[in-house]
Design a protein around this motif. Structure first.
Motif, PDB file in Angstrom:
ATOM      1  N   ARG A  48       0.853  -1.187   0.000  1.00  5.92           N
ATOM      2  CA  ARG A  48       0.000   0.000   0.000  1.00  5.92           C
ATOM      3  C   ARG A  48       0.891   1.240   0.000  1.00  5.92           C
ATOM      4  O   ARG A  48       1.883   1.313   0.726  1.00  5.92           O
ATOM      5  CB  ARG A  48      -0.852  -0.016   1.278  1.00  5.92           C
ATOM      6  CG  ARG A  48      -1.791   1.172   1.465  1.00  5.92           C
ATOM      7  CD  ARG A  48      -2.660   0.962   2.717  1.00  5.92           C
ATOM      8  NE  ARG A  48      -1.877   1.084   3.938  1.00  5.92           N
ATOM      9  CZ  ARG A  48      -1.804   2.193   4.685  1.00  5.92           C
ATOM     10  NH1 ARG A  48      -2.483   3.260   4.336  1.00  5.92           N
ATOM     11  NH2 ARG A  48      -1.053   2.223   5.767  1.00  5.92           N
ATOM     12  N   VAL A  49       0.544   2.196  -0.858  1.00 10.32           N
ATOM     13  CA  VAL A  49       1.251   3.476  -0.813  1.00 10.32           C
ATOM     14  C   VAL A  49       0.599   4.277   0.312  1.00 10.32           C
ATOM     15  O   VAL A  49      -0.506   4.773   0.185  1.00 10.32           O
ATOM     16  CB  VAL A  49       1.151   4.224  -2.153  1.00 10.32           C
ATOM     17  CG1 VAL A  49       1.854   5.572  -2.061  1.00 10.32           C
ATOM     18  CG2 VAL A  49       1.748   3.389  -3.268  1.00 10.32           C
ATOM     19  N   ALA A  50       1.287   4.373   1.450  1.00  5.37           N
ATOM     20  CA  ALA A  50       0.698   5.029   2.617  1.00  5.37           C
ATOM     21  C   ALA A  50       0.752   6.543   2.479  1.00  5.37           C
ATOM     22  O   ALA A  50      -0.034   7.262   3.088  1.00  5.37           O
ATOM     23  CB  ALA A  50       1.427   4.591   3.892  1.00  5.37           C
ATOM     24  N   ARG A  51       1.718   7.004   1.707  1.00  5.14           N
ATOM     25  CA  ARG A  51       1.829   8.434   1.465  1.00  5.14           C
ATOM     26  C   ARG A  51       2.517   8.596   0.117  1.00  5.14           C
ATOM     27  O   ARG A  51       3.516   7.932  -0.148  1.00  5.14           O
ATOM     28  CB  ARG A  51       2.668   9.070   2.578  1.00  5.14           C
ATOM     29  CG  ARG A  51       2.904  10.571   2.400  1.00  5.14           C
ATOM     30  CD  ARG A  51       3.919  11.091   3.430  1.00  5.14           C
ATOM     31  NE  ARG A  51       4.206  12.490   3.172  1.00  5.14           N
ATOM     32  CZ  ARG A  51       3.839  13.493   3.983  1.00  5.14           C
ATOM     33  NH1 ARG A  51       3.215  13.236   5.106  1.00  5.14           N
ATOM     34  NH2 ARG A  51       4.123  14.738   3.668  1.00  5.14           N
ATOM     35  N   LEU A  71      10.312   5.473   1.013  1.00  2.00           N
ATOM     36  CA  LEU A  71      10.600   4.884   2.318  1.00  2.00           C
ATOM     37  C   LEU A  71       9.773   3.609   2.405  1.00  2.00           C
ATOM     38  O   LEU A  71       8.550   3.649   2.352  1.00  2.00           O
ATOM     39  CB  LEU A  71      10.220   5.860   3.445  1.00  2.00           C
ATOM     40  CG  LEU A  71      10.774   7.288   3.332  1.00  2.00           C
ATOM     41  CD1 LEU A  71      10.287   8.156   4.498  1.00  2.00           C
ATOM     42  CD2 LEU A  71      12.303   7.260   3.301  1.00  2.00           C
ATOM     43  N   ILE A  72      10.486   2.468   2.504  1.00  2.00           N
ATOM     44  CA  ILE A  72       9.811   1.176   2.431  1.00  2.00           C
ATOM     45  C   ILE A  72       9.791   0.555   3.823  1.00  2.00           C
ATOM     46  O   ILE A  72      10.856   0.371   4.432  1.00  2.00           O
ATOM     47  CB  ILE A  72      10.560   0.239   1.455  1.00  2.00           C
ATOM     48  CG1 ILE A  72      10.626   0.899   0.078  1.00  2.00           C
ATOM     49  CG2 ILE A  72       9.872  -1.117   1.384  1.00  2.00           C
ATOM     50  CD1 ILE A  72      11.596   0.205  -0.871  1.00  2.00           C
ATOM     51  N   THR A  78       8.064   5.952  10.297  1.00  2.00           N
ATOM     52  CA  THR A  78       8.413   6.273   8.919  1.00  2.00           C
ATOM     53  C   THR A  78       7.497   7.372   8.372  1.00  2.00           C
ATOM     54  O   THR A  78       7.945   8.283   7.669  1.00  2.00           O
ATOM     55  CB  THR A  78       8.308   5.008   8.045  1.00  2.00           C
ATOM     56  OG1 THR A  78       9.137   3.998   8.629  1.00  2.00           O
ATOM     57  CG2 THR A  78       8.772   5.270   6.625  1.00  2.00           C
ATOM     58  N   THR A  79       6.227   7.293   8.727  1.00  2.00           N
ATOM     59  CA  THR A  79       5.284   8.323   8.287  1.00  2.00           C
ATOM     60  C   THR A  79       5.601   9.663   8.951  1.00  2.00           C
ATOM     61  O   THR A  79       5.522  10.715   8.316  1.00  2.00           O
ATOM     62  CB  THR A  79       3.839   7.882   8.600  1.00  2.00           C
ATOM     63  OG1 THR A  79       3.664   6.547   8.131  1.00  2.00           O
ATOM     64  CG2 THR A  79       2.824   8.785   7.933  1.00  2.00           C
ATOM     65  N   GLU A  80       5.981   9.598  10.220  1.00  2.00           N
ATOM     66  CA  GLU A  80       6.406  10.831  10.902  1.00  2.00           C
ATOM     67  C   GLU A  80       7.614  11.434  10.199  1.00  2.00           C
ATOM     68  O   GLU A  80       7.702  12.654  10.000  1.00  2.00           O
ATOM     69  CB  GLU A  80       6.798  10.526  12.358  1.00  2.00           C
ATOM     70  CG  GLU A  80       5.632  10.326  13.309  1.00  2.00           C
ATOM     71  CD  GLU A  80       6.082   9.736  14.661  1.00  2.00           C
ATOM     72  OE1 GLU A  80       5.199   9.269  15.397  1.00  2.00           O
ATOM     73  OE2 GLU A  80       7.319   9.731  14.958  1.00  2.00           O
ATOM     74  N   GLU A 111       7.792   9.247  -0.460  1.00  5.22           N
ATOM     75  CA  GLU A 111       6.695   8.279  -0.630  1.00  5.22           C
ATOM     76  C   GLU A 111       6.899   7.180   0.409  1.00  5.22           C
ATOM     77  O   GLU A 111       8.016   6.705   0.601  1.00  5.22           O
ATOM     78  CB  GLU A 111       6.750   7.698  -2.046  1.00  5.22           C
ATOM     79  CG  GLU A 111       5.679   6.652  -2.305  1.00  5.22           C
ATOM     80  CD  GLU A 111       5.152   6.716  -3.738  1.00  5.22           C
ATOM     81  OE1 GLU A 111       4.673   7.786  -4.140  1.00  5.22           O
ATOM     82  OE2 GLU A 111       5.239   5.705  -4.448  1.00  5.22           O
ATOM     83  N   VAL A 112       5.806   6.794   1.072  1.00  3.20           N
ATOM     84  CA  VAL A 112       5.914   5.742   2.087  1.00  3.20           C
ATOM     85  C   VAL A 112       5.167   4.510   1.589  1.00  3.20           C
ATOM     86  O   VAL A 112       3.991   4.592   1.232  1.00  3.20           O
ATOM     87  CB  VAL A 112       5.326   6.212   3.431  1.00  3.20           C
ATOM     88  CG1 VAL A 112       5.391   5.085   4.459  1.00  3.20           C
ATOM     89  CG2 VAL A 112       6.089   7.440   3.938  1.00  3.20           C
ATOM     90  N   LEU A 113       5.864   3.385   1.552  1.00  2.00           N
ATOM     91  CA  LEU A 113       5.229   2.116   1.192  1.00  2.00           C
ATOM     92  C   LEU A 113       5.036   1.279   2.436  1.00  2.00           C
ATOM     93  O   LEU A 113       5.995   1.017   3.170  1.00  2.00           O
ATOM     94  CB  LEU A 113       6.094   1.316   0.211  1.00  2.00           C
ATOM     95  CG  LEU A 113       6.306   1.852  -1.188  1.00  2.00           C
ATOM     96  CD1 LEU A 113       6.967   0.771  -2.041  1.00  2.00           C
ATOM     97  CD2 LEU A 113       4.992   2.271  -1.810  1.00  2.00           C
TER      98      LEU A 113
END
Lengths: 392, 326, 79
Positions: free
Chosen positions: B196-199, B206-207, B216-218, B231-233
């Motif tokens: 899922r692409v979280a961001r 950022l995987i 990682t989202t922070e 981009e966060v995966l």
């Protein structure tokens, strides 16, 4: 140990700029591999190596202007050297480079740009991918990455810069003009040309071609030039004396038939790269090779062998509406075939006047190598071949 | 839409599945009277009875093996192993039996067992309870390995795992159980095939997965303040991994940082890095970086424990380095 | 519709004659005079039009491909 030297990529080439290395020390190379791009008066040429081995050392930095014959790289040969031609030998006899004072390669410049400090441009995989896609040489691109490495974002800027090399282009055109001037002047100075010409009825050949083309999809269609080249190759098989080189006061015939095919470059200039083994290839293969060759010629990406090993040149002026051309032989070749425009003419067929499609074909021959009688036999053989296109 | 904890989301899935299918039952240490070590099954013993909520002895090899046996004869067992650390006692059952039986029987039998286990550090439970050994399980063909990082996945993945005909191992990070998240109404089904692409972002990928998603989202948010679009995966399914989504993202950003709590050497992050180097090499504008667990047994004191697992600041630093602002 | 065809035709021409940019090409001037293209280029153009639009330009119609506007009209009426 074999030496890879700055090759002579044309009878009158004296110097070349080593534009780009496509190998690095330690790389294994096979005979025929393209290992460098050399900038000549005729544009950027991809150069093959003629011995197999491992690159021991690159002796000349990218961007260096060197005389023909200068050692560019040392190759540690892996195969039995006795069974291999020497490193400098090419597949077909080509004129020996005019003797030039072999100056030692200039000393390697001090590592100015860190990106090139290791003898190889430092660039990210993405930058290399982009550069290859856009035809940008990484040498000279200013890198914004660590240690000056070229990154993807640096390539579009460099591509924009090289896209309109207006001043360079003028230089290159002037250089190409000089190269043509030299070769043609040498030809007219040294080669006693004789000229023959005859009109050939090509109605049948063109009708055959039109029928064939109508029955296949566009990518498989042929241009008349393919038929003409196949016919020239067939005529050479019957009269081989016109196919070869005048070297060391003797005619050296060539077994392979590599036809130089004059390609005019937009904006001026002319190159005559070789279509290899025209007699061996099917018309469709030849069409594909011709398309490829013209495209690469106009983009300045010809290979060394294509520049040097034509065994006879064909020039066609029909495209520009000219009915007759008597060519100037490209030394050290010994003949050039000229093709004019196809025109409709009153023509006598079986005692009746008919309208036929007629093309003037000419031969300029090197009188040192052969005589008008031979040339006449050749033109007759060419006319015969053109009248039976299905046999081609 | 309502707000639920990760723990409640797991419990929702347990209740829904037991209501929906009488072949589903839960067993493990302290899942019954105690309500589960992480309280996921609180109240379920009263609701479903001892036959379906079964407390087991401290014998991982025994009760995991029993779960595999039950699955072989048509049940749909959910086996809870208190932590991945204790699952080593059951590795023989999981790898030599659950993962291989479909293969060794020529497809005659399959093993629809679901094994849940907590993973990860951060709760001051010391080295016997805090390791992240996703890499052991993702190494094994025949297993499906899940790592939910959101309440939606905590519920949905457990339900999807029960529908899978083959053994599924679910890692629930112990630091996530108290995390709250929005659960849409009705709760959505999820797939077990896609990352899922979280961001979304354009400068660096950022995987990560599971317990590291939050930090990682922070980090991505902090990078955005500095003008870097990360981009966060959220990988979600660790085996089989959705490589296409990884490669597509790297083809867009040309840079990758992998964040994983497991040890770096020979770890899960090593495989992700290697695959990118193998299959997305020409897309890379910078070396792949990994922010991973420090190579020590997880310490007990909180400052040392935190120092041994990926922190937001480290993710930011790695991202800055690969985009060239380091 | 014809605008999309025109853009594609210009792209193909620029591919054949990289010395030019799409914006420089006059829609009504003869391509042979303007871009210095020859029968090889026209052959390649016809091949690419076939690959791109599925429009077969038989040899008898190649003479119609004289200007960009005529190329576009030919494709629009034959596809």
């Amino acid at each position: 140990m074999g030496d890879f030297v700055m090759p002579s990529l044309g009878a009158d080439m004296e110097r070349g700029i080593l534009n780009e290395w496509l190998v690095k020390p330690g790389d294994a190379v096979a005979k025929g591999d393209i290992i460098a791009v050399v900038e000549t008066d005729k544009g950027a040429i991809e150069v093959e190596v003629w011995s197999a081995g491992v690159i021991e050392e690159l002796c000349v930095d990218e961007g260096t202007d060197t005389p023909v014959g200068t050692v560019l790289a040392r190759i540690r040969e892996t195969e039995n050297p006795a069974s291999e031609p020497s490193a400098a030998a090419t597949a077909t006899p080509s004129p020996p480079p005019e003797p030039v004072a072999t100056t030692p390669a200039p000393p390697a410049p001090a590592p100015s740009a860190p990106a090139e400090a290791r003898g190889r441009v430092m660039a990210s995989p993405w930058a290399r991918h982009l550069a290859a896609e856009r035809g940008v040489a990484l040498t000279g691109v200013t890198g914004s990455g660590p240690l000056g490495a070229v990154l993807g974002r640096d390539v579009p800027a460099a591509a924009a810069k090289t896209a309109h090399p207006k001043p360079d282009k003028v230089d290159q055109l002037a250089a190409m003009r000089r190269a043509v001037a030299k070769a043609m002047a040498r030809s007219k100075r040294e080669i006693p040309h004789y000229y023959l010409g005859t009109d050939v009825d090509v109605t049948g050949a063109l009708a055959w071609l039109a029928r064939r083309n109508a029955s296949v999809p566009p990518p498989e269609r042929l241009l008349p030039a393919v038929i003409w080249l196949k016919a020239v190759a067939a005529a050479i098989r019957k009269v081989p004396q016109v196919n070869g080189f005048w070297q060391d006061d003797a005619l050296r015939l060539s077994e392979p038939i590599h036809l130089g095919f004059a390609v005019s470059l937009r904006g001026g200039g002319l190159v005559a790269p070789a279509l290899h083994d025209v007699d061996q290839r099917t018309p469709v293969e030849l069409m594909r090779a011709m398309t490829d060759l013209v495209t690469r010629a106009r983009r300045g990406r010809l290979r060394g062998a294509e520049m040097t090993d034509a065994t006879l040149t064909v020039t066609s002026m029909g495209e520009r509406g000219v009915e007759r051309v008597d060519g100037v032989i490209y030394p050290p070749q010994v003949a050039i075939v000229g093709l004019g425009k196809v025109v409709e003419r009153p023509w006598v067929v079986d005692g009746e006047v008919a309208v036929r499609k007629v093309m003037h074909v000419s031969l300029a021959g090197d009188h040192r190598a052969h005589d008008g009688h031979t040339g006449g036999l050749f033109l007759n053989a060419l006319a015969d071949a053109l009248s039976a296109p299905e046999a081609l | 839409m309502s707000e639920v904890t990760f723990r409640e989301a797991v419990r929702m899935a347990l209740r829904e599945s037991m209501h929906a299918d009488e072949r589903v039952f839960l067993m493990g240490e302290d899942v019954g009277r105690y309500g589960g070590s992480y309280a996921c099954s609180m109240g379920l013993l009263e609701e479903f009875g001892e036959a379906r909520i079964r407390d087991t002895p401290l014998s991982e090899s025994g009760f995991v093996g029993a779960g595999i046996g039950a699955a072989l004869v048509g049940m749909k067992p959910i086996v809870e192993v208190m932590t991945v650390n204790f699952s080593l006692l059951a590795l023989d059952q999981i790898i030599n039996n659950a993962a291989t039986l479909r293969h060794m029987s020529g497809g005659q039998v399959n093993v629809p067992v679901v094994i849940r286990m907590s993973t990860g550090a951060g709760k001051q439970l010391a080295a016997q309870h805090s390791h992240s050994w996703e890499a052991f399980y993702t190494h094994v063909p025949g297993l499906k390995v899940l790592s939910p990082a959101t309440v939606v996945d905590a519920r949905g993945m457990l339900l999807a795992a029960l529908d899978d005909p083959d053994p599924v191992v679910i890692f629930e990070h112990s630091g996530l159980y108290n995390m709250k998240g929005e659960m849409p109404e009705p709760p959505p089904a999820v797939d077990l095939t896609h990352a899922r692409v979280a961001r979304e972002g354009t400068d660096v990928t950022l995987i990560t997965h599971g317990g590291c998603l939050r930090r990682t989202t922070e980090a991505a948010a902090a990078l955005a303040e500095r003008g870097i679009s990360a981009e966060v995966l959220d990988l979600r399914v660790l085996r089989p991994l959705d490589w296409n989504t990884v490669f597509e993202s790297v083809a867009k950003t040309h840079r990758a940082v992998i964040v994983d709590e497991g040890w770096k050497s020979w770890g899960f992050s090593a495989e992700v890095s290697a695959r990118i180097a193998e299959d997305a090499f020409w897309m890379l504008d910078a070396p792949v970086r990994r922010v991973a667990g420090v190579e020590v047994p997880i310490p007990y004191p909180t400052h040392l424990e935190q120092a041994s697992i990926p922190q937001t600041a480290q993710v930011i630093a790695a991202a800055l380095e690969v985009v060239g602002h380091g | 519709m014809t605008e999309a065809i025109q853009t594609t035709v210009l792209d193909l021409l620029v591919e054949l004659a990289p010395e030019f940019e799409a914006g420089d090409i006059d829609l009504d001037e003869d391509l042979r005079d303007q871009l210095d293209i020859d029968s090889m280029d026209i052959h390649q153009l016809a091949t690419r039009l076939y690959e791109t639009f599925g429009v077969d330009v038989p040899e008898s119609d190649r003479a119609e491909l004289t200007t960009v506007r005529r190329c576009v009209a030919y494709i629009a009426s034959n596809r």
